[in-house]
Design a protein around this motif. Structure first.
Motif, short mmCIF file in Angstrom:
data_model
loop_
_atom_site.label_atom_id
_atom_site.label_comp_id
_atom_site.label_asym_id
_atom_site.label_seq_id
_atom_site.Cartn_x
_atom_site.Cartn_y
_atom_site.Cartn_z
N VAL A 1 0.84 -1.21 0.00
CA VAL A 1 0.00 0.00 0.00
C VAL A 1 0.87 1.25 0.00
CG1 VAL A 1 -1.66 1.34 1.37
CG2 VAL A 1 -2.00 -1.13 1.03
N GLU A 2 1.97 1.21 0.74
CA GLU A 2 2.86 2.37 0.81
C GLU A 2 3.39 2.72 -0.58
OE1 GLU A 2 5.95 2.00 3.84
OE2 GLU A 2 7.04 3.59 2.77
N VAL A 3 3.78 1.71 -1.35
CA VAL A 3 4.27 1.98 -2.71
C VAL A 3 3.14 2.55 -3.58
CG1 VAL A 3 5.05 0.89 -4.86
CG2 VAL A 3 6.18 0.35 -2.70
N LEU A 4 1.93 2.04 -3.41
CA LEU A 4 0.80 2.51 -4.21
C LEU A 4 0.50 3.99 -3.97
CD1 LEU A 4 -1.64 -0.54 -3.93
CD2 LEU A 4 -0.52 0.29 -6.00
N ARG A 5 0.88 4.49 -2.79
CA ARG A 5 0.66 5.90 -2.48
C ARG A 5 1.79 6.79 -3.00
NH1 ARG A 5 -3.71 5.66 0.85
NH2 ARG A 5 -3.75 4.00 2.41
N GLY A 6 2.87 6.16 -3.51
CA GLY A 6 4.04 6.93 -3.92
C GLY A 6 4.05 7.24 -5.41
N ASP A 7 5.22 7.60 -5.94
CA ASP A 7 5.35 8.06 -7.33
C ASP A 7 5.64 6.93 -8.31
OD1 ASP A 7 4.93 10.70 -6.65
OD2 ASP A 7 7.06 11.07 -6.24
N TRP A 8 6.31 5.88 -7.84
CA TRP A 8 6.77 4.81 -8.74
C TRP A 8 5.90 3.59 -8.61
CZ3 TRP A 8 10.89 5.19 -12.11
CH2 TRP A 8 11.73 6.30 -11.94
N LEU A 9 5.38 3.13 -9.72
CA LEU A 9 4.66 1.85 -9.68
C LEU A 9 5.48 0.78 -10.38
CD1 LEU A 9 0.95 2.87 -10.31
CD2 LEU A 9 2.15 2.57 -8.16
N THR A 10 5.92 1.06 -11.61
CA THR A 10 6.75 0.07 -12.28
C THR A 10 8.19 0.16 -11.74
OG1 THR A 10 7.42 -0.86 -14.40
CG2 THR A 10 7.30 1.55 -14.28
N GLN A 11 9.11 -0.53 -12.39
CA GLN A 11 10.47 -0.65 -11.87
C GLN A 11 11.07 0.70 -11.47
OE1 GLN A 11 13.27 -3.25 -14.04
NE2 GLN A 11 14.68 -1.54 -13.92
N GLY A 12 11.42 0.82 -10.21
CA GLY A 12 11.97 2.06 -9.67
C GLY A 12 12.85 1.77 -8.47
N PRO A 13 12.87 2.69 -7.50
CA PRO A 13 13.78 2.53 -6.36
C PRO A 13 13.49 1.30 -5.49
CG PRO A 13 12.33 4.45 -6.08
CD PRO A 13 12.15 3.98 -7.48
N THR A 14 12.23 0.87 -5.44
CA THR A 14 11.92 -0.29 -4.58
C THR A 14 12.45 -1.58 -5.20
OG1 THR A 14 9.94 0.92 -3.92
CG2 THR A 14 10.09 -1.35 -3.22
N ALA B 1 22.30 -8.62 -8.19
CA ALA B 1 21.00 -9.28 -8.34
C ALA B 1 20.17 -8.45 -9.31
CB ALA B 1 20.30 -9.38 -6.99
N VAL B 2 19.56 -9.11 -10.27
CA VAL B 2 18.76 -8.42 -11.29
C VAL B 2 17.35 -9.02 -11.27
CG1 VAL B 2 18.58 -7.82 -13.74
CG2 VAL B 2 20.85 -8.08 -12.67
N ALA B 3 16.36 -8.16 -10.98
CA ALA B 3 14.97 -8.61 -10.84
C ALA B 3 14.32 -8.80 -12.21
CB ALA B 3 14.17 -7.61 -10.02
N PHE B 4 13.43 -9.77 -12.30
CA PHE B 4 12.67 -10.06 -13.52
C PHE B 4 11.19 -10.24 -13.16
CE2 PHE B 4 16.83 -10.84 -15.21
CZ PHE B 4 16.71 -10.64 -16.58
N SER B 5 10.36 -10.22 -14.20
CA SER B 5 8.91 -10.29 -14.00
C SER B 5 8.43 -11.69 -13.62
CB SER B 5 8.19 -9.82 -15.27
OG SER B 5 8.68 -10.53 -16.39
N ASP C 1 7.58 -1.96 -8.79
CA ASP C 1 7.87 -1.55 -7.42
C ASP C 1 6.82 -2.10 -6.45
OD1 ASP C 1 10.22 -0.22 -8.08
OD2 ASP C 1 9.71 1.57 -6.91
N ILE C 2 5.60 -2.25 -6.94
CA ILE C 2 4.53 -2.82 -6.10
C ILE C 2 4.92 -4.23 -5.65
CG2 ILE C 2 2.06 -3.40 -6.01
CD1 ILE C 2 1.71 -1.56 -8.51
N GLN C 3 5.39 -5.02 -6.63
CA GLN C 3 5.79 -6.40 -6.34
C GLN C 3 7.04 -6.44 -5.47
OE1 GLN C 3 5.90 -7.16 -10.60
NE2 GLN C 3 4.54 -8.92 -10.31
N ALA C 4 7.99 -5.53 -5.78
CA ALA C 4 9.26 -5.52 -5.04
C ALA C 4 9.03 -5.21 -3.56
CB ALA C 4 10.21 -4.50 -5.66
#
Ligand SMILES: *Cc1c(COP(=O)(O)O)cnc(C)c1O
Length: 366
Positions: free
Chosen positions: A19-32, A49-53, A230-233
């Motif tokens: 929920v905290e990420v949803l209230r922020g600026d980044w939804l797709t790949q970002g700082p999280t 480490a490299v994140a994937f979908s 970022d939501i998933q991360a």
């Protein structure tokens, strides 16, 4: 209540993190996503480490970064999820198999021929393949670990994912796996060049070139949209804090199964040798009449599963390279396999229910 073979554990703190990420600026790949990558790298003790979908996308990225292509023969286990073999095909290489070892149910590295271009070593059920003692004639040029089952598992050289004896290690965050992000995956490596290739591949092959203008980028190679959000991360970071507890719970459940089933005509999964920690993503057992056992479990509301229909049994893999006599260890085990429920929130009374049902089923075997 139906008992599944695997299930995620989601607490209020996981929900709050998302929920905290949803209230922020980044939804797709970002700082999280970056924070999640750093957290995984630190946990396993790898440089990058490299994140994937998804775990499958992670395997595709690793097979690409490996440089495998047409004419390359790459080996994996016949007893695995199809993605372990599909990722070899995605890059135009030829998947091939070696049989499993009866003492580990993992692929027998010693059977891999010296001219192999690589291996996708699967840590089946969460028991790490012993890459420190492979027994092979020659190390293939690229060794990739499919550790979809094994985040949180350990070898005498440290956590699975530290790439002590491999080039890259791939994880999955599907809900039944050790931690979840809904869908998601990660590749860890100690090689900066591989990490860079993975990052570029994950995002359309795009390379930013600020020296030619802050806006300028160029597509320099093959790539996809395989980004994690970022939501998933956020969910992943929150889950990772609980991973060691999850692995403890899985080991406790496995311990109960072993204690109660050891006197029954049931073959138990290989134990972790000393110095290893089993991840127990699965608790597969081998029984005499699998069809009957499976049906009786289902009738009692226990949704067991079979892991896996072997790779060479799939029509799409008809042309998979089969050395010599096929894979008798895998085929014999497969005909008797059934995975019992194991997940962190599985209750003691539910474990007892599974054991009771299995006992009734195998003891009335005649
Ligand atoms: C789950 C799994 C994968 C694929 O992971 P996804 O995240 O579902 O794409 C790959 N290999 C093995 C052995 C798996 O169990």
């Amino acid at each position: 209540m139906t008992i599944p073979y695997g299930r995620q554990s989601i607490d209020e703190d996981d929900i709050a993190a998302v929920v905290e990420v949803l209230r922020g600026d980044w939804l797709t790949q970002g700082p999280t996503v970056e924070r999640f990558e750093d957290a995984i790298a630190e946990y396993v003790g790898a440089k990058y480490a490299v994140a994937f979908s998804s775990g499958t996308a992670a395997l595709h990225g690793a097979a690409f970064a490996a440089g495998w292509g047409s004419g390359d023969v790459v080996y994996t286990s016949p007893l695995t999820f199809i993605a372990s073999a599909n990722c070899i095909r995605y890059v135009g290489a030829t998947p091939a198999l070696v049989d499993i070892r009866p003492d580990t149910w993992n692929l027998d590295l010693a059977q891999i021929p010296a001219d192999a271009a690589g291996v996708v070593a699967v840590h089946y059920a969460g028991l790490p393949v012993d890459l420190a003692n492979p027994g092979w004639e020659k190390r293939p040029p690229v060794v990739i670990e499919d550790a979809a089952h094994a985040l949180g598992a350990r070898t005498p050289d440290g956590p699975v994912g530290n790439c002590a004896h491999s080039d890259m290690c791939c994880f999955s965050f599907h809900p039944v796996k050790p931690i979840t992000t809904g869908e998601g995956g990660m590749v860890t490596t100690n090689d900066e060049g591989l990490a860079e290739a993975l990052r570029t591949f994950r995002s359309h092959g795009i390379v930013r070139m600020p020296e030619k203008g802050r806006w300028f980028y160029q597509v320099q190679g093959e790539g996809y949209n395989y980004r994690l959000t970022d939501i998933q991360a956020a969910l992943g970071i929150s889950q990772l804090r609980k991973l060691d507890g999850f692995i403890d719970s899985r080991n406790e459940i496995a311990c109960s199964y072993r204690r109660e089933l050891s006197r029954l005509p049931v073959a138990l999964p290989p134990e972790a040798p000393s110095g290893f920690l089993h991840g127990y993503h699965l608790f597969p057992v081998a029984v005499g009449s699998r069809g009957k056992v499976f049906a009786q479990l289902a009738n009692s509301g226990i949704r067991a599963q079979v892991h896996y229909v072997p790779v060479h049994h799939h029509r799409f893999m008809n042309d998979v390279l089969c050395e010599g006599v096929g894979f008798p260890n895998c085929d014999d085990l497969y005909s008797r396999l059934v995975s019992l429920p194991v997940f962190p929130d599985l209750l003691g009374v539910e474990v007892k229910r599974v054991i009771g049902c299995l006992r009734e089923s195998v003891c009335s075997d005649g």
